[in-house]
Scaffold this active site. Structure first.
Site, PDB file in Angstrom:
ATOM      1  N   ASP A   7      -9.176   8.886   4.121  1.00 33.14           N
ATOM      2  CA  ASP A   7      -8.253   9.321   5.181  1.00 33.14           C
ATOM      3  C   ASP A   7      -8.925  10.283   6.164  1.00 33.14           C
ATOM      4  O   ASP A   7      -9.643  11.197   5.774  1.00 33.14           O
ATOM      5  CB  ASP A   7      -7.045  10.033   4.567  1.00 33.14           C
ATOM      6  CG  ASP A   7      -6.151   9.060   3.816  1.00 33.14           C
ATOM      7  OD1 ASP A   7      -6.594   7.926   3.548  1.00 33.14           O
ATOM      8  OD2 ASP A   7      -5.010   9.444   3.504  1.00 33.14           O
ATOM      9  N   ASP A  56      -1.933  -0.880   0.752  1.00 32.93           N
ATOM     10  CA  ASP A  56      -2.745   0.275   0.361  1.00 32.93           C
ATOM     11  C   ASP A  56      -2.985   0.294  -1.152  1.00 32.93           C
ATOM     12  O   ASP A  56      -2.037   0.386  -1.929  1.00 32.93           O
ATOM     13  CB  ASP A  56      -1.962   1.527   0.819  1.00 32.93           C
ATOM     14  CG  ASP A  56      -2.805   2.772   0.813  1.00 32.93           C
ATOM     15  OD1 ASP A  56      -3.940   2.726   0.309  1.00 32.93           O
ATOM     16  OD2 ASP A  56      -2.315   3.792   1.321  1.00 32.93           O
ATOM     17  N   GLY A  76     -12.714   1.232   1.873  1.00 38.64           N
ATOM     18  CA  GLY A  76     -14.090   0.740   1.993  1.00 38.64           C
ATOM     19  C   GLY A  76     -14.721   0.297   0.687  1.00 38.64           C
ATOM     20  O   GLY A  76     -15.909  -0.043   0.659  1.00 38.64           O
TER      21      GLY A  76
HETATM   22  C1  GLA Z   1      -3.251   6.624   1.741  1.00 34.72           C
HETATM   23  C2  GLA Z   1      -3.643   5.979   3.070  1.00 34.72           C
HETATM   24  C3  GLA Z   1      -2.973   6.738   4.203  1.00 34.72           C
HETATM   25  C4  GLA Z   1      -1.465   6.701   4.024  1.00 34.72           C
HETATM   26  C5  GLA Z   1      -1.090   7.268   2.658  1.00 34.72           C
HETATM   27  C6  GLA Z   1       0.381   7.072   2.342  1.00 34.72           C
HETATM   28  O1  GLA Z   1      -3.745   7.906   1.614  1.00 34.72           O
HETATM   29  O2  GLA Z   1      -5.031   5.987   3.209  1.00 34.72           O
HETATM   30  O3  GLA Z   1      -3.331   6.171   5.446  1.00 34.72           O
HETATM   31  O4  GLA Z   1      -0.999   5.388   4.172  1.00 34.72           O
HETATM   32  O5  GLA Z   1      -1.831   6.637   1.630  1.00 34.72           O
HETATM   33  O6  GLA Z   1       0.723   7.622   1.118  1.00 34.72           O
END
Ligand code: GLA
Length: 516
Positions: free
Chosen positions: A329, A263, A308
């Site tokens: 998210d 991430d 994205g």
């Molecule tokens: C981001 C990701 C989420 C999750 C959080 C964890 O927001 O997009 O899916 O993994 O981090 O902190």
């Protein structure tokens, strides 16, 4: 469209059933929730083999494939033509071992119980590609977020078995953020040394035994996943992999993990900013972790999460991703679900076996981003739309709810084998939008057997008639239409199929050439 009297009756019946079973209007806030009508028929007592029909593994790497099958127990399993190095446990249906020789192996599976036997082909591809069908499993974020613990992950794994979901192909148990030590949280269960003297990552006190956790999950026939970031910190502020990528990949492999979500977040502070940021800057951290993962003697599904940026769907495969988030998210509202889900149109050429667009995790059941949970705010119709659309999109299916509180309706959404087959079809073709008229949309994909999976969606606030003309589906002549949620044939139609779809609802169909 030419309808015989019988078909007209059946088609009218389908509309009425959809009307009766699903509400015609979005509920105003505070109104009683619409009744959650279960459409999925319960599985029969005879054996039925479900789950992926194709499975990829790298040569010599540890292999685990659990044959998913419904039907009365005891059940015994056998397999013909397994590649050398693999063996099947006849009682559990688990295929394990390591296959050193590259190639395509057409395996014949058999599942038998006192009432009969089911046969099915499984194609095992020993080669470079893994995740040949979209990953199916659970992730801790949408329910527990920063409140995750190893005990909760084990309970989710137990529930995956006890609820029967394992019999429908669900396999990954993925720990998201907060298994590592936090940079400054006062909670003592998030404190501790970040890394050992050699620089190896240390979990926080909530995860005292990482190999033990992976082993616990594997012993159930399931697979384990983890989460990190290419920056110094994860999105939640825990220790991440910046400048420790190879060591971290080694730890994941030594512990026995099978999946990594990676991430972007604090890598924002590492990469050049603004106009100075190039496409190469976006790719770089993923290439570094891809190489680190490839050096491990274990298959680890690589899930890119960077929302994205730079149209990741165009290059996620080239940097080693097996799937890549295409959006920010998701949350459990119709606005979020519909904007993300229907926003996937046009990306279908970028997906295929081993490389999937990821519109984020599922928001059915008890969700809440921890520690307090609530039932999803989606209406039942919206939940049918959610699962139908994610299956059509060949999206990774990661359940986001507390698995220990799975109610019957949520379970029914996650255990419809004919619906899941749309997601897991070996051709791996992502559906595209073929009709868009106002609030009404038709999405369709070709299945490996030549049939079409088709979703008739209504994004409007009123019930609407939705038509799927054969010309938009690349079909002609007489076609048998099957209602996948009810697992029932609707009839034989020529030229088009149409039905009334409730507000925010769906009719999910499979259309087969009618043999004359
Ligand atoms: C981001 C990701 C989420 C999750 C959080 C964890 O927001 O997009 O899916 O993994 O981090 O902190």
């Amino acid at each position: 469209m030419k309808l015989g009297p019988t078909n007209r009756r059946i088609a009218a019946g389908l509309s009425l059933v959809f009307f009766a079973a699903l509400p015609a209007r979005a509920e105003p806030a505070g109104a009683p929730r619409a009744a959650a009508v279960i459409l999925t028929p319960p599985p029969g007592p005879q054996p039925r083999i479900n789950g992926a029909r194709v499975f990829g593994v790298r040569p010599g790497h540890p292999f685990l494939y659990t044959i998913a099958a419904t039907g009365d127990r005891p059940m015994t399993f056998s397999a013909e033509n397994l590649p050398a190095g693999l063996k099947l446990d006849a009682n559990t249906g688990r295929i394990t071992g390591a296959a050193p020789e590259r190639g395509t192996f057409q395996v014949r599976l058999l599942a038998s119980n006192a009432l009969g036997a089911a046969r099915r082909e499984l194609r095992i591809e020993v080669g470079d590609r893994i995740a040949l069908t979209p990953p199916m499993g659970w992730n801790s974020w949408n329910c527990f977020a920063g409140a995750v613990t190893a005990a909760k992950v084990k309970a989710a794994a137990d529930a995956m078995v006890k609820s029967g979901l394992i019999q429908h192909g669900w396999q990954y148990l993925n720990v998201d953020d907060f298994w590592q030590v936090h940079r400054d949280d006062r909670d003592p269960t998030l404190q501790g040394p970040h890394r050992d003297a050699q620089g190896r990552i240390l979990p926080n006190p909530r995860f005292p035994d990482m190999p033990g956790l992976a082993d616990y999950i594997h012993r159930l026939g399931l697979k384990a996943g983890l989460y990190s970031s290419p920056g110094p910190w994860t999105c939640g502020g825990c220790v991440a992999s910046w400048q420790h990528e190879v060591q971290d990949a080694q730890s994941y492999a030594e512990w026995g993990f099978d999946y990594l979500k990676y991430d972007w977040c604090s890598y924002d502070g590492v990469a050049p900013r603004g106009k100075k940021r190039s496409l190469d800057d976006l790719k770089k951290p993923y290439l570094v972790m891809r190489d680190a993962l490839r050096r491990q003697p274990r298959d680890i599904v690589f899930s890119l999460c960077q929302y994205g940026m730079g149209q990741v769907w165009e290059w996620g495969d080239a940097v080693g991703g097996n799937c890549w988030r295409t959006t920010g998210d998701i949350t459990d509202t119709w606005e979020s679900l519909s904007e993300i889900g229907f926003g996937q149109a046009g990306r279908e050429a970028c997906a295929g076996p081993g490389r999937w667009n990821d519109p984020d995790m599922l928001i059915v059941g008890q969700v809440g981003w921890g520690p307090r949970l609530h039932p999803t705010r989606l209406t039942p119709d919206e939940q049918y739309t959610h699962i139908s659309l994610w299956c059509l999109l060949c999206a990774p299916l990661l359940i986001g709810c507390d698995m220990t509180q799975l109610d019957d309706f949520t379970r029914s959404l996650l255990t419809n084998d004919e619906v899941l087959e749309v997601n897991q079809d070996p051709l791996g073709q992502q559906a595209g939008r073929v009709v868009q008229t106002g609030d009404v949309e038709v999405w369709a994909k070709r299945m490996e057997d030549g049939s079409r999976a088709v979703g008739l969606f209504n994004r409007g606030a009123q019930a609407a008639r939705v038509a799927a003309p054969w010309s938009d589906l690349g079909l002609s002549g007489r076609q048998r239409v099957r209602d996948l949620w009810r697992q029932r044939d609707v009839g034989v139609f020529e030229g088009r199929f149409e039905t009334v779809v409730p507000s925010h609802g769906v009719a999910l169909l499979r259309i087969f050439k009618e043999e004359i």
